[in-house]
Design a protein around this motif. Structure first.
Motif, PDB file in Angstrom:
ATOM      1  N   ARG A  25       0.956  -1.261   0.110  1.00 55.86           N
ATOM      2  CA  ARG A  25       0.125  -0.042   0.127  1.00 55.86           C
ATOM      3  C   ARG A  25       0.931   1.335   0.064  1.00 55.86           C
ATOM      4  O   ARG A  25       0.553   2.010  -0.738  1.00 55.86           O
ATOM      5  CB  ARG A  25      -1.057   0.023   1.212  1.00 55.86           C
ATOM      6  N   ALA A  26       2.005   1.334   0.559  1.00 54.06           N
ATOM      7  CA  ALA A  26       2.842   2.408   0.695  1.00 54.06           C
ATOM      8  C   ALA A  26       3.526   2.637  -0.623  1.00 54.06           C
ATOM      9  O   ALA A  26       3.879   3.806  -0.944  1.00 54.06           O
ATOM     10  CB  ALA A  26       4.005   2.074   1.881  1.00 54.06           C
ATOM     11  N   GLY A  27       3.587   1.520  -1.376  1.00 55.49           N
ATOM     12  CA  GLY A  27       4.012   1.820  -2.812  1.00 55.49           C
ATOM     13  C   GLY A  27       2.882   2.282  -3.587  1.00 55.49           C
ATOM     14  O   GLY A  27       3.262   2.410  -4.958  1.00 55.49           O
ATOM     15  N   GLY A  28       1.743   2.571  -3.191  1.00 53.01           N
ATOM     16  CA  GLY A  28       0.558   3.334  -3.972  1.00 53.01           C
ATOM     17  C   GLY A  28      -0.229   2.380  -4.405  1.00 53.01           C
ATOM     18  O   GLY A  28      -1.187   2.774  -5.373  1.00 53.01           O
ATOM     19  N   HIS A  29      -0.262   1.054  -3.886  1.00 55.79           N
ATOM     20  CA  HIS A  29      -1.541   0.144  -4.533  1.00 55.79           C
ATOM     21  C   HIS A  29      -2.551  -0.189  -3.700  1.00 55.79           C
ATOM     22  O   HIS A  29      -2.293  -0.009  -2.358  1.00 55.79           O
ATOM     23  CB  HIS A  29      -0.630  -1.275  -4.967  1.00 55.79           C
ATOM     24  N   VAL A  30      -3.713  -0.648  -4.117  1.00 58.00           N
ATOM     25  CA  VAL A  30      -4.715  -0.889  -3.306  1.00 58.00           C
ATOM     26  C   VAL A  30      -4.581  -2.511  -3.145  1.00 58.00           C
ATOM     27  O   VAL A  30      -4.318  -3.138  -4.098  1.00 58.00           O
ATOM     28  CB  VAL A  30      -5.871  -0.713  -4.411  1.00 58.00           C
ATOM     29  N   VAL A  31      -4.584  -2.883  -1.955  1.00 63.25           N
ATOM     30  CA  VAL A  31      -4.295  -4.325  -1.475  1.00 63.25           C
ATOM     31  C   VAL A  31      -5.494  -4.844  -0.825  1.00 63.25           C
ATOM     32  O   VAL A  31      -5.902  -4.349   0.264  1.00 63.25           O
ATOM     33  CB  VAL A  31      -3.110  -4.361  -0.748  1.00 63.25           C
ATOM     34  N   HIS A  32      -6.035  -6.056  -1.287  1.00 63.80           N
ATOM     35  CA  HIS A  32      -7.133  -6.575  -0.465  1.00 63.80           C
ATOM     36  C   HIS A  32      -6.310  -7.934   0.241  1.00 63.80           C
ATOM     37  O   HIS A  32      -5.676  -8.424  -0.405  1.00 63.80           O
ATOM     38  CB  HIS A  32      -8.267  -7.111  -1.439  1.00 63.80           C
ATOM     39  N   THR A  33      -6.787  -8.134   1.376  1.00 63.31           N
ATOM     40  CA  THR A  33      -6.224  -9.244   2.196  1.00 63.31           C
ATOM     41  C   THR A  33      -7.208 -10.238   2.795  1.00 63.31           C
ATOM     42  O   THR A  33      -7.716 -10.227   3.979  1.00 63.31           O
ATOM     43  CB  THR A  33      -5.344  -8.808   3.524  1.00 63.31           C
ATOM     44  N   PRO A  34      -7.965 -10.945   2.051  1.00 61.99           N
ATOM     45  CA  PRO A  34      -9.090 -12.199   2.292  1.00 61.99           C
ATOM     46  C   PRO A  34      -8.401 -12.910   3.564  1.00 61.99           C
ATOM     47  O   PRO A  34      -7.286 -13.413   3.475  1.00 61.99           O
ATOM     48  CB  PRO A  34      -9.176 -12.789   1.032  1.00 61.99           C
ATOM     49  N   ASP A  35      -9.100 -13.138   4.478  1.00 61.50           N
ATOM     50  CA  ASP A  35      -8.835 -14.086   5.714  1.00 61.50           C
ATOM     51  C   ASP A  35      -9.524 -15.614   5.406  1.00 61.50           C
ATOM     52  O   ASP A  35     -10.722 -15.667   5.617  1.00 61.50           O
ATOM     53  CB  ASP A  35      -9.259 -13.462   6.732  1.00 61.50           C
TER      54      ASP A  35
END
Length: 191
Positions: A25-35
């Motif tokens: 995310r700090a690199g500018g990306h949208v990140v989803h983290t499914p559990d």
């Protein structure tokens, strides 16, 4: 900026996985983290793998597939070890993938009954003496994929740790993880 789905390893959606996602995310990306484990985490790989076996690997894959329902199709799928199961499945079978990154694992493409998508770029990262990656045949699966597609690249790091990219585990290798992260962010920047 790309949209990424990051699937956790057999220890579950741990603070180490959350920190890894934060770096992306700090690199500018949208990140989803499914559990995939519905809130459960484990202290050892053996415990996590046993839990995954109880759930069933097919169900792990389907939980991953359900997690991307409603998301755009133009995703980059990232899997950490066990998380490679849904990441590779989706990269191979869900149209529109922009890339795939498999950390510490890879399956034969035949596991998902389809060819590797034409021109789908992928990176696979592991240690060259990781007993799971080398001993369980993952490295042969990568070599076969790379033989089919010039867009599939294998990066091997010196060492024998499995989850060397998770900064909160004893297996963490800061030097190798830093190189991996740079390569991963460069890959995402090109998508």
């Amino acid at each position: 900026m790309v949209e990424v789905v990051l699937f956790h390893h057999a220890l579950g959606l741990t603070q180490g996985v959350i920190a890894f996602a934060a770096d992306l995310r700090a690199g500018g990306h949208v990140v989803h983290t499914p559990d995939l484990f519905a809130g459960r985490t484990f202290d050892t790989l053996e415990q996590g793998v046993q839990h995954a076996q109880e759930i069933g690997f097919g169900e792990i894959i389907q939980r991953g597939a359900r997690a991307v329902d409603g998301l755009a199709s133009e995703l980059v799928y990232v899997g950490l070890s066990l998380g490679v199961l849904p990441a590779q499945y989706l990269a191979q079978t869900r149209p529109g993938a922009r890339g795939a990154i498999f950390l510490h694992a890879c399956l034969p493409r035949s596991e998902f009954g389809s060819a590797w998508p034409k021109a789908l770029p992928a990176q696979i990262h592991a240690m060259d003496a990781d007993p799971f990656f080398v001993g369980d045949g993952d490295i042969e699966a990568v070599k076969a994929l790379a033989g089919e597609s010039a867009d599939v690249r294998l990066f091997l790091y010196p060492g024998d740790e499995h989850l060397f990219s998770d900064r909160l585990l004893a297996a963490y290798d800061p030097a190798a993880a830093a190189v991996l992260q740079r390569r991963l962010l460069d890959f995402l920047a090109d998508r």
